[in-house]
Each structure stands twice: as structure tokens, then as C-alpha cells.
Design a protein around this motif. Structure first.
Motif, mmCIF file in Angstrom:
data_model
loop_
_atom_site.group_PDB
_atom_site.id
_atom_site.type_symbol
_atom_site.label_atom_id
_atom_site.label_comp_id
_atom_site.label_asym_id
_atom_site.label_seq_id
_atom_site.Cartn_x
_atom_site.Cartn_y
_atom_site.Cartn_z
ATOM 1 N N HIS A 220 -6.608 79.271 -14.762
ATOM 2 C CA HIS A 220 -6.767 77.945 -15.359
ATOM 3 C C HIS A 220 -7.734 77.142 -14.496
ATOM 4 C CE1 HIS A 220 -3.320 78.411 -18.103
ATOM 5 N NE2 HIS A 220 -2.749 79.046 -17.103
ATOM 6 N N LEU A 221 -8.894 76.829 -15.028
ATOM 7 C CA LEU A 221 -9.847 75.979 -14.338
ATOM 8 C C LEU A 221 -9.288 74.561 -14.359
ATOM 9 C CD1 LEU A 221 -12.624 75.767 -12.967
ATOM 10 C CD2 LEU A 221 -13.603 75.405 -15.238
ATOM 11 N N LEU B 77 -5.984 64.135 -14.145
ATOM 12 C CA LEU B 77 -5.745 65.569 -14.285
ATOM 13 C C LEU B 77 -4.322 65.866 -14.756
ATOM 14 C CD1 LEU B 77 -7.662 66.952 -11.188
ATOM 15 C CD2 LEU B 77 -8.284 67.175 -13.597
ATOM 16 N N ASN B 78 -3.406 64.935 -14.542
ATOM 17 C CA ASN B 78 -2.044 65.154 -15.010
ATOM 18 C C ASN B 78 -1.973 65.178 -16.539
ATOM 19 O OD1 ASN B 78 -0.744 65.613 -12.578
ATOM 20 N ND2 ASN B 78 -0.521 63.440 -12.181
ATOM 21 N N HIS B 79 -2.855 64.478 -17.215
ATOM 22 C CA HIS B 79 -2.898 64.553 -18.685
ATOM 23 C C HIS B 79 -3.261 65.969 -19.116
ATOM 24 C CE1 HIS B 79 -2.236 60.341 -19.632
ATOM 25 N NE2 HIS B 79 -3.024 60.049 -18.611
ATOM 26 N N TRP B 80 -4.232 66.568 -18.441
ATOM 27 C CA TRP B 80 -4.609 67.956 -18.727
ATOM 28 C C TRP B 80 -3.439 68.893 -18.420
ATOM 29 C CZ3 TRP B 80 -4.876 71.662 -14.791
ATOM 30 C CH2 TRP B 80 -5.291 72.927 -15.207
ATOM 31 N N ALA B 81 -2.796 68.705 -17.261
ATOM 32 C CA ALA B 81 -1.719 69.598 -16.835
ATOM 33 C C ALA B 81 -0.519 69.527 -17.784
ATOM 34 C CB ALA B 81 -1.285 69.259 -15.409
ATOM 35 N N GLU B 82 -0.232 68.358 -18.329
ATOM 36 C CA GLU B 82 0.889 68.207 -19.253
ATOM 37 C C GLU B 82 0.666 68.980 -20.549
ATOM 38 O OE1 GLU B 82 1.301 64.013 -19.854
ATOM 39 O OE2 GLU B 82 2.055 63.679 -17.831
ATOM 40 N N LYS B 83 -0.576 69.192 -20.924
ATOM 41 C CA LYS B 83 -0.906 69.884 -22.175
ATOM 42 C C LYS B 83 -1.099 71.386 -21.988
ATOM 43 C CE LYS B 83 -3.323 65.800 -23.769
ATOM 44 N NZ LYS B 83 -4.653 65.225 -23.930
ATOM 45 N N THR B 84 -1.009 71.863 -20.762
ATOM 46 C CA THR B 84 -1.302 73.259 -20.458
ATOM 47 C C THR B 84 -0.021 73.977 -20.055
ATOM 48 O OG1 THR B 84 -3.466 72.542 -19.659
ATOM 49 C CG2 THR B 84 -2.794 74.773 -19.089
ATOM 50 N N LYS C 178 -5.376 63.751 -7.924
ATOM 51 C CA LYS C 178 -4.231 64.589 -7.615
ATOM 52 C C LYS C 178 -3.683 65.147 -8.922
ATOM 53 C CE LYS C 178 -1.144 60.528 -7.292
ATOM 54 N NZ LYS C 178 -0.167 59.896 -6.381
ATOM 55 N N VAL C 179 -2.866 66.197 -8.804
ATOM 56 C CA VAL C 179 -2.321 66.822 -10.010
ATOM 57 C C VAL C 179 -0.992 67.507 -9.691
ATOM 58 C CG1 VAL C 179 -3.586 69.007 -9.702
ATOM 59 C CG2 VAL C 179 -2.877 68.301 -11.998
ATOM 60 N N ILE C 180 -0.081 67.428 -10.663
ATOM 61 C CA ILE C 180 1.169 68.175 -10.610
ATOM 62 C C ILE C 180 1.084 69.255 -11.682
ATOM 63 C CG2 ILE C 180 3.674 68.132 -10.890
ATOM 64 C CD1 ILE C 180 3.567 65.110 -10.340
ATOM 65 N N VAL C 181 1.338 70.487 -11.277
ATOM 66 C CA VAL C 181 1.343 71.610 -12.212
ATOM 67 C C VAL C 181 2.770 72.139 -12.268
ATOM 68 C CG1 VAL C 181 0.542 73.962 -12.556
ATOM 69 C CG2 VAL C 181 -1.059 72.202 -11.792
ATOM 70 N N VAL C 182 3.337 72.202 -13.472
ATOM 71 C CA VAL C 182 4.697 72.693 -13.646
ATOM 72 C C VAL C 182 4.636 74.084 -14.271
ATOM 73 C CG1 VAL C 182 6.950 72.275 -14.696
ATOM 74 C CG2 VAL C 182 5.565 70.339 -13.916
ATOM 75 N N SER D 244 8.187 74.842 -27.340
ATOM 76 C CA SER D 244 8.276 73.425 -27.018
ATOM 77 C C SER D 244 7.177 73.069 -26.033
ATOM 78 C CB SER D 244 9.647 73.115 -26.408
ATOM 79 O OG SER D 244 9.791 73.801 -25.180
ATOM 80 N N PRO D 245 6.829 71.784 -25.948
ATOM 81 C CA PRO D 245 5.752 71.396 -25.027
ATOM 82 C C PRO D 245 6.181 71.548 -23.576
ATOM 83 C CG PRO D 245 6.761 69.468 -26.032
ATOM 84 C CD PRO D 245 7.361 70.672 -26.698
ATOM 85 N N ALA D 246 5.194 71.705 -22.703
ATOM 86 C CA ALA D 246 5.468 71.785 -21.273
ATOM 87 C C ALA D 246 6.047 70.456 -20.807
ATOM 88 C CB ALA D 246 4.182 72.094 -20.512
ATOM 89 N N PRO D 247 6.971 70.481 -19.836
ATOM 90 C CA PRO D 247 7.545 69.225 -19.373
ATOM 91 C C PRO D 247 6.514 68.371 -18.664
ATOM 92 C CG PRO D 247 8.248 71.044 -17.981
ATOM 93 C CD PRO D 247 7.483 71.634 -19.130
ATOM 94 N N SER D 248 6.659 67.080 -18.807
ATOM 95 C CA SER D 248 5.778 66.144 -18.138
ATOM 96 C C SER D 248 6.054 66.195 -16.645
ATOM 97 C CB SER D 248 6.052 64.740 -18.670
ATOM 98 O OG SER D 248 5.531 63.775 -17.801
ATOM 99 N N PRO D 249 5.024 66.115 -15.792
ATOM 100 C CA PRO D 249 5.266 66.092 -14.351
ATOM 101 C C PRO D 249 6.207 64.958 -13.953
ATOM 102 C CG PRO D 249 2.965 66.473 -14.761
ATOM 103 C CD PRO D 249 3.606 66.162 -16.094
#
Length: 178
Positions: free
Chosen positions: A27-28, A46-53, A122-126, A139-144
Motif C-alpha cells: 500500500h503506497l 492521511l488518516n482519511h485515506w487509511a480509514e478507506k483502505t 501522521k497516520v494510523i493504520v489499523v 464491513s468498513p475498516a474501523p476508524s483510527p
């Protein structure tokens, strides 16, 4: 003979497509090579991107950045929240960084450039637990912001074996129905 080939090919193609969804992926960060920077607005975070991935155990995160001007620090949650760069878990400075996600749960990353984290770089990846990664798209990925507490421990290999058996059985039943 042509109908036999077609009936054999359809389940086989579906099975191969299904397996491709369960393979580890790179994942780039931010989905583009120039995303590791101070965001221009909250919506550019970047957290908006991470929440959708969807991130799965075995996937990798890839950063592209100028290593002479910035770095990526993997940090604990507390250091993520406070933008503390003094005690990172890992430091990446090469500008072409690849981090393998080896467990489920949250990963926290901040910029090592002075003041950048405070400005939102910064970014949180779950990472989903292995038992959830078998049900892609349910279901969608959980929000950070929703992630609290310790990471969920990965399931045993027995669950993977059971999932593989179910996939094979589904392909076989699909073959019989076509």
C-alpha cells in the motif's frame, strides 16, 4: 467439449480471483508517491485515506519521500497523540521505506521532521485480524479514532486451514452447478 471447457474454466477463474484478494499487498501511503507531507487541510489527512483502505496481516506500507528532509517514525499511541519524536519504536530515513504489517491492530506513524507531526503529518493504520480478513468487503475498516486498547491477537493456523477448505469446497460446488 466446448461447454465442458467453459464449465471448468468459470469456477477456476472465480477461485483464482478470490485467492488474489487474499494475497498480501503493498500500500503506497496516501495512494500516491508524494503523500508523505504536511497536509494542506484536514480533508487531506492521511488518516482519511487509511480509514478507506483495508490492511491485512502480511501487507506492507510503502513511503516515498526525500530522506534528506524527512523521515518516518513508528511510535506508540501516546507518542502519536503528543507528536513525541524522542523515543520511536522504529525510524525510517531512506526515502523508499517499506514496512511489513506483521500483526493485527493499530500501527502509529509520524513524521520525524521538526514540527511536521504537529501540522498533521501522521497516520494510523489499523490491520484487520486474520479471522476478519477472510470476509473482504463485509464491513468498513474501523476508524483510527475508534481503536482503543490492545491489538487483537492473530488467530491460529487452524482457522486459515478451515478457510482454505471452505474456499476449495465452494469452488467445487460452483463447478458442479455450472
Amino acid at each position: 467439449m466446448a461447454s465442458f471447457s467453459r464449465s471448468l474454466c468459470s469456477p477456476l477463474v472465480l477461485f483464482i480471483i478470490f485467492l488474489s484478494f487474499s494475497e498480501a499487498r503493498d500500500h503506497l501511503i496516501g495512494g500516491k508517491s508524494d503523500a508523505w507531507k504536511v497536509p494542506s487541510s484536514e480533508s487531506d489527512s492521511l488518516n482519511h485515506w487509511a480509514e478507506k483502505t483495508r490492511f491485512q496481516v502480511g501487507d506492507s506500507l510503502v513511503w516515498k519521500f526525500d530522506g534528506s528532509k524527512d523521515s518516518v517514525l513508528q511510535v506508540a499511541k501516546r507518542d502519536y497523540v503528543t507528536c513525541n519524536t524522542s523515543s520511536p519504536l522504529e525510524t525510517y530515513t531512506d526515502g523508499n521505506t517499506k514496512v511489513k504489517l506483521e500483526r493485527s491492530g493499530p500501527y502509529y506513524f509520524i513524521s520525524g521532521a521538526e514540527g511536521h507531526c504537529e501540522k498533521g503529518q501522521k497516520v494510523i493504520v489499523v490491520v484487520m485480524s486474520e479471522k476478519h480478513s477472510r470476509f473482504i468487503g463485509v464491513s468498513p475498516a474501523p476508524s483510527p479514532a475508534e481503536v482503543e486498547g490492545p491489538a487483537v491477537a492473530p488467530t491460529s493456523n487452524a482457522a486459515n486451514l478451515k478457510g482454505s477448505f471452505l474456499v476449495a469446497m465452494g469452488a467445487f460446488v460452483g463447478f458442479l452447478l455450472i
